[in-house]
Design a protein around this motif. Structure first.
Motif, PDB file in Angstrom:
ATOM      1  N   GLU A  14      59.172  33.817 -84.056  1.00 59.37           N
ATOM      2  CA  GLU A  14      60.591  33.417 -84.063  1.00 59.37           C
ATOM      3  C   GLU A  14      60.772  32.090 -83.337  1.00 59.37           C
ATOM      4  N   GLU A  73      67.111  34.568 -70.748  1.00 58.16           N
ATOM      5  CA  GLU A  73      66.031  35.163 -71.511  1.00 58.16           C
ATOM      6  C   GLU A  73      65.417  36.323 -70.764  1.00 58.16           C
ATOM      7  N   LYS A  84      64.017  30.155 -82.063  1.00 51.56           N
ATOM      8  CA  LYS A  84      64.836  30.462 -80.893  1.00 51.56           C
ATOM      9  C   LYS A  84      64.931  29.280 -79.932  1.00 51.56           C
TER      10      LYS A  84
END
Length: 718
Positions: A105, A124, A108
């Motif tokens: 991913e 995060e 992000k």
């Protein structure tokens, strides 16, 4: 490598008709470890066989279309980076980069305005920080040097600085304003350390490049490390901060200090690393330690001061050679995270540790474990933690019984009280909490209000409002238990064998005795035996509004203590369910468990509109130093998020609580002060004068995150 080769053979990978065939991938973590091992072996000694085996593993991973991510697939991107040149030569690199970016991913790093789809939440998960950053960076380093690569690096750097170390709200995983990193809804040392390990190594990797992180990122990491230094016992973990089994030899690497020091050329951190590393022969054999030794760096001085972890209901008070820890819990801070009995992390008897336990740790000798004197595996009485107030129940009643709740596998016990935290003043402090026992362990009728006033080498321990309905078991406050019979008593003065002396104020019942003990190990798997000495303040069965008061001094002996009589320098002005007020030297210290709009005691404070902890000290020229905190984090309103409509406590998974990611709400407290006063200086945006009359000044104090705010007041208007 033998294990990796065995794993490869078990997969029976072959090329047939241009496709890779073999066993399906059931364990992606083991698969990633095997790929990493083959990549390391190839880089050490390149061979056609190793390359072919690695390519088979990589192609099989892509063709199987197995879903993996930064957690289960950690190490795959790094292995590809090691194999970049042979993969590029074989024409596989471009496709592999696209495959990895999708799996990890990578987008992000461009999405920095939300967290898991929640707008405005810019932080995060610490697990992600620990495991995904190397993979994301590898995805960038795999590409050719193009403007797009530069753009990716800039966004990665922004993501690192503003998201990975963004402040996580509530008890969500991530960085907290008190200088800790959370995971599983709480401060767990090892999870923080793996996050710091990755951050420090990334910092070191980028140091000296055009992509070197900003000074703001350096400062935040340094602040976390400074907090860790204050709460560390060398490489060992004090029991007051442990979430899992109480193991004296539970050691963790402190390499994050060394890597950050090298990256930022910070000699203070380097010297702190040397000081921590000296408790471990393994750490002293690392290249970083040997490098600092070659440079002639001396170890840093021991931490000296006082610091509260407001999000963990804990504090440390330290002087040269020792640290005194205290631990509580609240409706936001669970007592412990308890895993199932089948887990290696199961710990049966940790509940009363969070009932205000005091843990005194001296400097640890090399490889000797944490030096807290408990000898916990030899007859330790888990109902009598030093400093804690608790009910002397049987261990069969105390043993943790975690249930599977809402598909979660752990027990997180919360109180319904929000008042737990502390005030930090230069080198000293106050810690206080309201206790309410959990109904799950038949302790729902137990309550107490406790405060600890730390100063110099001493702590004044106070308790009030102690209640319990049990006709079977005594309620007690433990001064100490120790695995020795060298403690002595002289009337109202007791001394243990570790250099601590205690004065018990009049009107209390002290039990002082030595006996053989039969207990259980921390996992409740076997009996343990010992001979221990106890000093207990007994509140009896079914106590009502019981109180206690004792003074503890560290680093002295009973004769000098009796001659000096330090308790005569302390005035206990009030000790009840609403407030603890004491005068220690020039300081007046107030713990207001409830609001007190009309205070009938001497001193500058004549009222407060909300519960809080306060300290005042007269300075020169008639100035007044006022420090204040609201220990309640105010993550949600109401008595308890774990209460049913009938008022009974219910267990829930913390991850499903609607306040899990709630911001700490600021509270505004009006402090009524005698006389006409003005603000000379103060913590930014924390104080303002609301009203001044002939005999009273109303000072509004804004508190948040359980942190301390201070103001210097004067009778002279600027």
């Amino acid at each position: 490598m033998e294990r990796a080769q065995a794993f490869f053979r078990s997969m029976t990978l072959r090329i047939r008709h241009g496709q890779v065939t073999g066993q399906p991938i059931h364990d992606i973590t083991a698969y990633a470890h095997a790929m990493a091992a083959f990549a390391r072996a190839y880089c050490a000694a390149p061979s056609v066989e190793l390359l072919e085996q690695y390519v088979l593993l990589l192609r099989h991973l892509e063709e199987q279309n197995i879903a993996f991510n930064w957690y289960h697939g950690r190490g795959i991107a790094s292995s590809v980076l090691r194999m970049r040149k042979p993969l590029a030569a074989g024409g596989m690199l471009s496709h592999t980069i696209s495959f990895l970016r999708q799996a990890y991913e990578f987008g992000k790093v461009y999405t920095v305005s939300s967290h898991h789809g929640i707008p405005g939440k810019i932080f995060e998960d610490s697990d992600a920080v620990a495991t995904e950053l190397p993979s994301l960076l590898a995805c960038i380093l795999l590409t050719e040097s193009t403007p797009e690569k530069v753009r990716d690096m800039r966004h990665f750097l922004y993501y690192l600085e503003h998201v990975c170390l963004g402040t996580a709200p509530g008890i969500a995983s991530g960085y907290k304003p008190d200088g800790t990193i959370f995971h599983h809804g709480g401060y767990i040392r090892n999870y923080q350390k793996v996050a710091l390990y990755t951050l420090a190594r990334i910092l070191r990797l980028l140091s000296g490049t055009v992509f070197e992180p900003s000074s703001a990122l350096h400062a935040r990491i340094r602040a976390i490390l400074e907090t860790e230094y204050a709460f560390s016992c060398g490489v060992y973990e004090p029991f007051c901060l442990a979430q899992y089994a109480f193991q004296p030899d539970n050691a963790s690497s402190v390499s994050e200090f060394a890597d950050t020091a090298i990256a930022t050329q910070d000699e203070v951190l380097a010297r702190q690393y040397v000081a921590l590393a000296r408790s471990s022969s393994r750490e002293m054999a690392t290249p970083q330690y040997l490098l600092f030794q070659k440079r002639g760096l001396e170890p840093a001085a021991s931490y000296r001061g006082h610091q509260t972890l407001s999000y963990s209901a804990a504090a440390v008070h330290a002087r040269d050679g020792w640290k005194l820890f205290v631990r509580g819990y609240s409706k936001y801070v669970y007592a412990r995270e308890i895993w199932s009995r089948t887990s290696s992390r199961y710990c049966a008897f940790g509940l009363f540790r969070s009932f205000g336990a005091l843990e005194l740790c001296f400097s640890s000798a090399c490889d000797a474990g944490v030096n807290n004197g408990m000898d916990i595996e030899n007859g330790f009485d888990y109902t009598r933690w030093n400093g804690a107030t608790a009910v002397h129940i049987p261990l069969t009643q105390l043993a943790a019984t975690p249930d599977i709740v809402e598909d979660e596998w752990a027990e997180w016990l919360y109180s319904d009280e929000g008042f737990a935290g502390g005030l930090d003043v230069p080198e000293n402090g106050i810690f206080a909490l309201r206790l309410h026992g959990p109904e799950k362990y038949a302790l729902g009728q137990f309550r107490a209000s406790k405060s600890y006033h730390f100063f110099g080498d001493s702590v004044l321990c106070l308790g009030s409002g102690i209640e319990n309905d049990s006709d079977l078991w005594e309620t007690e406050t433990t001064l100490f238990q120790e695995p020795a019979d060298r403690a002595v008593r002289n009337g109202s003065i007791v001394a243990d064998s570790r250099g601590c002396v205690y004065y018990i104020y009049p009107g209390q019942r002290l039990r002082f005795f030595t006996s053989r003990t039969v207990s259980r190990d921390t996992r409740d798997a076997r009996d343990t035996f010992g001979r221990r000495t106890f000093a207990l303040l007994c509140h009896g069965k079914r106590p009502r509004n019981a109180t206690y008061a004792y003074l503890m001094q560290i680093g002295t002996d009973i004769d000098h203590f009796a001659v000096r009589q330090p308790w005569k320098d302390i005035d206990i002005l009030r000790l009840d369910t609403d407030a603890h007020i004491v005068r220690i030297g020039q300081k007046l210290q107030y713990v207001f468990f409830h609001k007190q709009p009309n205070l009938n005691t001497t001193g500058p404070i004549c009222g407060v509109t909300e519960p809080c902890i306060l300290c005042t000290e007269m300075l020169t020229n008639g100035r007044l130093l006022l420090s204040i905190c609201d220990p309640d984090l105010h993550l949600y309103f109401g008595k308890s998020a774990f209460s049913s409509l009938s008022g009974r406590h219910e267990e829930h998974s913390i991850y499903g609580m609607n306040w899990y990611s709630s911001e700490s709400r600021s509270s505004r407290i009006w402090v009524l002060l005698r006389g006409i006063l003005h603000i000379e200086s103060c913590t930014e945006n924390s104080f303002r004068i609301v009203n001044v009359s002939d005999d009273c000044t109303i000072l509004e104090c804004t508190c948040q995150h359980g942190l301390t705010a201070s103001a210097t007041l004067t009778s002279h208007k600027n």
